[in-house]
Design a protein around this motif. Structure first.
Motif, PDB file in Angstrom:
ATOM      1  N   TYR A   1      -1.427  -2.001   7.337  1.00 27.49           N
ATOM      2  CA  TYR A   1      -1.666  -0.752   7.692  1.00 27.49           C
ATOM      3  C   TYR A   1      -3.419  -0.498   7.851  1.00 27.49           C
ATOM      4  O   TYR A   1      -3.777   0.291   8.289  1.00 27.49           O
ATOM      5  CB  TYR A   1      -1.583  -0.049   6.218  1.00 27.49           C
ATOM      6  CG  TYR A   1      -2.432   1.247   5.799  1.00 27.49           C
ATOM      7  CD1 TYR A   1      -2.414   2.589   6.564  1.00 27.49           C
ATOM      8  CD2 TYR A   1      -3.975   1.283   4.988  1.00 27.49           C
ATOM      9  CE1 TYR A   1      -3.220   3.834   6.513  1.00 27.49           C
ATOM     10  CE2 TYR A   1      -3.798   2.938   5.554  1.00 27.49           C
ATOM     11  CZ  TYR A   1      -4.108   3.534   6.117  1.00 27.49           C
ATOM     12  OH  TYR A   1      -4.755   4.539   6.037  1.00 27.49           O
ATOM     13  N   VAL A   2      -4.034  -1.711   6.851  1.00 25.62           N
ATOM     14  CA  VAL A   2      -5.343  -1.597   7.250  1.00 25.62           C
ATOM     15  C   VAL A   2      -5.836  -2.439   8.469  1.00 25.62           C
ATOM     16  O   VAL A   2      -6.895  -1.209   9.094  1.00 25.62           O
ATOM     17  CB  VAL A   2      -6.513  -2.569   6.448  1.00 25.62           C
ATOM     18  CG1 VAL A   2      -7.220  -2.646   6.223  1.00 25.62           C
ATOM     19  CG2 VAL A   2      -6.092  -1.677   4.700  1.00 25.62           C
ATOM     20  N   MET A   3      -5.315  -3.115   9.501  1.00 26.75           N
ATOM     21  CA  MET A   3      -5.847  -3.684  10.509  1.00 26.75           C
ATOM     22  C   MET A   3      -4.613  -3.243  11.949  1.00 26.75           C
ATOM     23  O   MET A   3      -4.335  -3.534  12.270  1.00 26.75           O
ATOM     24  CB  MET A   3      -5.628  -4.828  10.272  1.00 26.75           C
ATOM     25  CG  MET A   3      -6.603  -5.877   9.228  1.00 26.75           C
ATOM     26  SD  MET A   3      -6.829  -7.425   8.868  1.00 26.75           S
ATOM     27  CE  MET A   3      -5.629  -7.124   7.980  1.00 26.75           C
ATOM     28  N   ASP A   4      -4.803  -2.053  11.778  1.00 29.55           N
ATOM     29  CA  ASP A   4      -3.225  -1.378  12.866  1.00 29.55           C
ATOM     30  C   ASP A   4      -4.624  -0.981  13.468  1.00 29.55           C
ATOM     31  O   ASP A   4      -5.787  -0.207  13.176  1.00 29.55           O
ATOM     32  CB  ASP A   4      -2.719  -0.124  11.914  1.00 29.55           C
ATOM     33  CG  ASP A   4      -1.481   0.965  13.311  1.00 29.55           C
ATOM     34  OD1 ASP A   4      -1.603   0.165  13.996  1.00 29.55           O
ATOM     35  OD2 ASP A   4      -0.844   1.250  12.317  1.00 29.55           O
ATOM     36  N   PHE A  43      -9.946  -8.416  -3.274  1.00 30.46           N
ATOM     37  CA  PHE A  43     -10.344  -6.949  -3.009  1.00 30.46           C
ATOM     38  C   PHE A  43      -9.856  -5.852  -1.737  1.00 30.46           C
ATOM     39  O   PHE A  43     -10.009  -6.128  -0.830  1.00 30.46           O
ATOM     40  CB  PHE A  43     -11.700  -6.896  -2.977  1.00 30.46           C
ATOM     41  CG  PHE A  43     -12.771  -7.648  -4.277  1.00 30.46           C
ATOM     42  CD1 PHE A  43     -12.909  -7.051  -5.568  1.00 30.46           C
ATOM     43  CD2 PHE A  43     -13.147  -8.966  -3.885  1.00 30.46           C
ATOM     44  CE1 PHE A  43     -13.464  -7.514  -6.175  1.00 30.46           C
ATOM     45  CE2 PHE A  43     -14.004  -9.228  -5.404  1.00 30.46           C
ATOM     46  CZ  PHE A  43     -14.014  -8.936  -6.359  1.00 30.46           C
ATOM     47  N   SER A  44      -9.593  -4.611  -1.985  1.00 35.55           N
ATOM     48  CA  SER A  44      -8.850  -3.699  -1.534  1.00 35.55           C
ATOM     49  C   SER A  44     -10.505  -3.018  -1.635  1.00 35.55           C
ATOM     50  O   SER A  44     -10.507  -1.947  -2.648  1.00 35.55           O
ATOM     51  CB  SER A  44      -8.160  -3.473  -1.280  1.00 35.55           C
ATOM     52  OG  SER A  44      -7.786  -2.627  -0.305  1.00 35.55           O
ATOM     53  N   LEU A  45     -11.334  -2.382  -0.865  1.00 35.48           N
ATOM     54  CA  LEU A  45     -12.240  -1.168  -0.597  1.00 35.48           C
ATOM     55  C   LEU A  45     -12.074  -0.841   0.491  1.00 35.48           C
ATOM     56  O   LEU A  45     -11.961  -1.131   1.843  1.00 35.48           O
ATOM     57  CB  LEU A  45     -13.347  -2.076  -0.670  1.00 35.48           C
ATOM     58  CG  LEU A  45     -13.596  -3.458  -2.114  1.00 35.48           C
ATOM     59  CD1 LEU A  45     -14.781  -4.234  -1.516  1.00 35.48           C
ATOM     60  CD2 LEU A  45     -14.000  -2.895  -3.260  1.00 35.48           C
ATOM     61  N   VAL A  46     -12.561   0.378   0.052  1.00 44.15           N
ATOM     62  CA  VAL A  46     -12.942   1.029   1.050  1.00 44.15           C
ATOM     63  C   VAL A  46     -14.494   1.564   1.274  1.00 44.15           C
ATOM     64  O   VAL A  46     -15.067   2.367   0.179  1.00 44.15           O
ATOM     65  CB  VAL A  46     -11.934   2.198   1.417  1.00 44.15           C
ATOM     66  CG1 VAL A  46     -12.197   3.634   2.205  1.00 44.15           C
ATOM     67  CG2 VAL A  46     -10.488   1.796   1.463  1.00 44.15           C
ATOM     68  N   LEU A  47     -15.199   1.976   2.237  1.00 45.87           N
ATOM     69  CA  LEU A  47     -16.402   3.018   2.366  1.00 45.87           C
ATOM     70  C   LEU A  47     -15.781   4.113   3.216  1.00 45.87           C
ATOM     71  O   LEU A  47     -15.722   4.050   3.977  1.00 45.87           O
ATOM     72  CB  LEU A  47     -17.185   1.698   3.390  1.00 45.87           C
ATOM     73  CG  LEU A  47     -18.702   1.258   2.191  1.00 45.87           C
ATOM     74  CD1 LEU A  47     -18.975   0.121   3.111  1.00 45.87           C
ATOM     75  CD2 LEU A  47     -19.613   2.465   1.485  1.00 45.87           C
TER      76      LEU A  47
END
Length: 170
Positions: A1-4, A43-47
């Motif tokens: 999902y993140v690197m889609d 770590f799974s972070l969102v800015l």
């Protein structure tokens, strides 16, 4: 999902050479094998910059902000495996960061109160760079509600006084 790739594009990475998400995660997992005791090794972070800020920030600025953010959380972006991916599928740009907690010596980067620390780090960076901070928006909203509540109470008292003065209530 993140690197889609349909959701956005890769912004930055360190110590990872995989060509696709599967290869990247395999590299991260191989480093994580250095620590057999921990269960939470990523770590799974969102800015998530304000919509207006996100529209005007360049990729270089987003990359600098990402690295500064990681540094404030004790994650050295020059020594730690990570990938940062900008999502553009929503109204606002936001950056997903996947970083390995396991260091090359097998020790973990501390994650105590990571959520609170991440909020404060983002707030500090926004203030330093003249950007809108989600924390500041929340503080301003609370102040606004308090002001409206106080104004409402003042209005009620003024109305009550007028009614009392006109003998309309007792």
């Amino acid at each position: 999902y993140v690197m889609d790739k349909e959701k956005g594009y890769e912004l930055d990475r360190n110590l990872l050479c995989g060509d696709n998400p599967k290869e990247i995660m395999e590299e991260i997992k191989s480093m994580q094998e250095l620590n057999q005791r921990a269960s939470n090794k990523t770590f799974s972070l969102v800015l998530s910059p304000d919509i207006k800020d996100g529209q005007k920030l360049t990729n270089k600025e987003l990359k600098d902000i990402t690295r500064q953010y990681m540094g404030k959380l004790g994650i050295d972006p020059d020594k730690q495996q990570f990938v940062a991916f900008v999502h553009t599928e929503k109204k606002h740009k936001h950056i997903h960061i996947i970083a390995n907690r396991v260091q090359t010596n097998g020790k973990l980067i501390p994650d105590h109160h990571i959520g609170k620390r991440a909020q404060w780090a983002a707030h500090e960076i926004a203030q330093e760079r003249g950007l809108t901070s989600a924390k500041q928006i929340m503080i301003d909203n609370v102040k606004s509600v308090k002001i409206r509540f106080i104004c409402c109470k003042i209005c009620q008292l003024q109305i009550k006084r007028k009614l009392l003065n006109n003998n309309m209530i007792q």
